[in-house]
Design a protein around this motif. Structure first.
Motif, PDB file in Angstrom:
ATOM      1  N   LYS A  99      50.668  37.138  55.815  1.00  0.00           N
ATOM      2  CA  LYS A  99      51.057  36.414  57.034  1.00  0.00           C
ATOM      3  C   LYS A  99      50.322  36.914  58.274  1.00  0.00           C
ATOM      4  CE  LYS A  99      55.430  34.881  55.329  1.00  0.00           C
ATOM      5  NZ  LYS A  99      56.790  34.533  55.611  1.00  0.00           N
ATOM      6  N   SER A 100      49.723  38.113  58.208  1.00  0.00           N
ATOM      7  CA  SER A 100      48.949  38.654  59.338  1.00  0.00           C
ATOM      8  C   SER A 100      47.497  38.210  59.316  1.00  0.00           C
ATOM      9  CB  SER A 100      49.006  40.181  59.324  1.00  0.00           C
ATOM     10  OG  SER A 100      50.330  40.625  59.470  1.00  0.00           O
ATOM     11  N   GLY A 101      47.101  37.496  58.256  1.00  0.00           N
ATOM     12  CA  GLY A 101      45.730  37.019  58.149  1.00  0.00           C
ATOM     13  C   GLY A 101      44.810  37.935  57.365  1.00  0.00           C
ATOM     14  N   ASN A 102      45.340  39.019  56.806  1.00  0.00           N
ATOM     15  CA  ASN A 102      44.532  39.922  55.975  1.00  0.00           C
ATOM     16  C   ASN A 102      44.279  39.270  54.625  1.00  0.00           C
ATOM     17  OD1 ASN A 102      44.590  42.151  57.871  1.00  0.00           O
ATOM     18  ND2 ASN A 102      46.755  42.328  57.329  1.00  0.00           N
ATOM     19  N   ARG A 103      43.023  39.321  54.181  1.00  0.00           N
ATOM     20  CA  ARG A 103      42.638  38.698  52.909  1.00  0.00           C
ATOM     21  C   ARG A 103      42.514  39.760  51.822  1.00  0.00           C
ATOM     22  NH1 ARG A 103      39.265  33.594  53.409  1.00  0.00           N
ATOM     23  NH2 ARG A 103      40.006  32.705  55.347  1.00  0.00           N
ATOM     24  N   TYR A 104      42.892  39.359  50.611  1.00  0.00           N
ATOM     25  CA  TYR A 104      42.867  40.258  49.461  1.00  0.00           C
ATOM     26  C   TYR A 104      42.371  39.496  48.240  1.00  0.00           C
ATOM     27  CZ  TYR A 104      46.274  42.636  52.434  1.00  0.00           C
ATOM     28  OH  TYR A 104      46.920  43.231  53.490  1.00  0.00           O
ATOM     29  N   PHE A 105      41.922  40.255  47.244  1.00  0.00           N
ATOM     30  CA  PHE A 105      41.618  39.703  45.930  1.00  0.00           C
ATOM     31  C   PHE A 105      42.536  40.356  44.924  1.00  0.00           C
ATOM     32  CE2 PHE A 105      37.660  38.389  47.873  1.00  0.00           C
ATOM     33  CZ  PHE A 105      37.427  37.171  47.259  1.00  0.00           C
ATOM     34  N   TYR A 106      43.108  39.549  44.028  1.00  0.00           N
ATOM     35  CA  TYR A 106      43.928  40.108  42.965  1.00  0.00           C
ATOM     36  C   TYR A 106      43.035  41.026  42.146  1.00  0.00           C
ATOM     37  CZ  TYR A 106      47.833  40.233  39.726  1.00  0.00           C
ATOM     38  OH  TYR A 106      48.884  40.644  38.960  1.00  0.00           O
ATOM     39  N   PRO A 107      43.508  42.222  41.778  1.00  0.00           N
ATOM     40  CA  PRO A 107      42.624  43.247  41.211  1.00  0.00           C
ATOM     41  C   PRO A 107      42.042  42.972  39.832  1.00  0.00           C
ATOM     42  CG  PRO A 107      44.902  43.984  41.160  1.00  0.00           C
ATOM     43  CD  PRO A 107      44.871  42.688  41.934  1.00  0.00           C
ATOM     44  N   LYS A 108      42.611  42.052  39.082  1.00  0.00           N
ATOM     45  CA  LYS A 108      42.084  41.799  37.734  1.00  0.00           C
ATOM     46  C   LYS A 108      42.390  40.367  37.328  1.00  0.00           C
ATOM     47  CE  LYS A 108      46.265  43.503  35.548  1.00  0.00           C
ATOM     48  NZ  LYS A 108      46.850  44.369  34.564  1.00  0.00           N
ATOM     49  N   PRO A 109      41.661  39.856  36.332  1.00  0.00           N
ATOM     50  CA  PRO A 109      41.944  38.499  35.862  1.00  0.00           C
ATOM     51  C   PRO A 109      43.319  38.424  35.191  1.00  0.00           C
ATOM     52  CG  PRO A 109      39.817  39.257  35.066  1.00  0.00           C
ATOM     53  CD  PRO A 109      40.504  40.439  35.673  1.00  0.00           C
ATOM     54  N   ILE A 110      43.898  37.257  35.227  1.00  0.00           N
ATOM     55  CA  ILE A 110      45.147  36.982  34.516  1.00  0.00           C
ATOM     56  C   ILE A 110      44.768  36.133  33.327  1.00  0.00           C
ATOM     57  CG2 ILE A 110      47.365  35.801  34.631  1.00  0.00           C
ATOM     58  CD1 ILE A 110      47.282  36.379  37.689  1.00  0.00           C
ATOM     59  N   THR A 111      45.205  36.519  32.129  1.00  0.00           N
ATOM     60  CA  THR A 111      44.867  35.778  30.927  1.00  0.00           C
ATOM     61  C   THR A 111      46.141  35.294  30.250  1.00  0.00           C
ATOM     62  OG1 THR A 111      42.874  37.088  30.613  1.00  0.00           O
ATOM     63  CG2 THR A 111      43.673  35.862  28.713  1.00  0.00           C
ATOM     64  N   LEU A 112      46.168  33.998  29.960  1.00  0.00           N
ATOM     65  CA  LEU A 112      47.303  33.377  29.302  1.00  0.00           C
ATOM     66  C   LEU A 112      46.820  32.752  27.993  1.00  0.00           C
ATOM     67  CD1 LEU A 112      48.577  31.414  32.420  1.00  0.00           C
ATOM     68  CD2 LEU A 112      49.373  33.646  31.645  1.00  0.00           C
ATOM     69  N   ILE A 113      47.691  32.714  27.001  1.00  0.00           N
ATOM     70  CA  ILE A 113      47.374  32.052  25.748  1.00  0.00           C
ATOM     71  C   ILE A 113      48.480  31.037  25.464  1.00  0.00           C
ATOM     72  CG2 ILE A 113      47.043  32.313  23.249  1.00  0.00           C
ATOM     73  CD1 ILE A 113      46.042  35.174  23.885  1.00  0.00           C
ATOM     74  N   ALA A 114      48.083  29.799  25.257  1.00  0.00           N
ATOM     75  CA  ALA A 114      49.043  28.736  24.975  1.00  0.00           C
ATOM     76  C   ALA A 114      49.536  28.869  23.538  1.00  0.00           C
ATOM     77  CB  ALA A 114      48.408  27.373  25.185  1.00  0.00           C
ATOM     78  N   VAL A 115      50.838  28.834  23.358  1.00  0.00           N
ATOM     79  CA  VAL A 115      51.423  28.881  22.017  1.00  0.00           C
ATOM     80  C   VAL A 115      52.362  27.694  21.836  1.00  0.00           C
ATOM     81  CG1 VAL A 115      51.224  31.375  21.748  1.00  0.00           C
ATOM     82  CG2 VAL A 115      53.296  30.441  22.757  1.00  0.00           C
ATOM     83  N   GLN A 116      52.576  27.322  20.592  1.00  0.00           N
ATOM     84  CA  GLN A 116      53.419  26.172  20.263  1.00  0.00           C
ATOM     85  C   GLN A 116      54.861  26.428  20.544  1.00  0.00           C
ATOM     86  OE1 GLN A 116      52.754  23.325  20.318  1.00  0.00           O
ATOM     87  NE2 GLN A 116      52.508  22.350  18.376  1.00  0.00           N
TER      88      GLN A 116
END
Length: 89
Positions: free
Chosen positions: A72-89
């Motif tokens: 909310k203060s305008g500071n920008r960040y990058f999430y530190p690592k990728p998020i990986t999802l696997i679709a399951v039935q």
């Protein structure tokens, strides 16, 4: 990160951290062997990502990377690592 039921995945139309942060952009990689890529510039899925999202099948991998967000203060960040999802039935 982890396994998510396909029915649950198909209902997702945006990404969200919490009320203190705004998503600025994120890159999605979707597929099993032939990865498709999409860049969104807000928390909401654009037309291209919505079309790719419809193609998700069981055992499909979704990686979300380069997630840029702002507090909310305008500071920008990058999430530190990728998020990986696997679709399951």
């Amino acid at each position: 990160s982890g396994k998510i039921k396909l029915d649950t995945l198909r209902k997702i139309t945006s990404i969200f951290i919490n009320e203190n942060y705004t998503i600025l952009q994120a890159r999605f990689y979707i597929g099993q062997t032939d990865l498709q890529e999409s860049l969104i510039k807000s928390k909401y899925f654009d037309r291209n990502l919505k079309e790719l999202w419809k193609r998700i099948v069981p055992n499909c991998t979704i990686s979300i990377d380069n997630i840029e967000f702002m507090d909310k203060s305008g500071n920008r960040y990058f999430y530190p690592k990728p998020i990986t999802l696997i679709a399951v039935q």
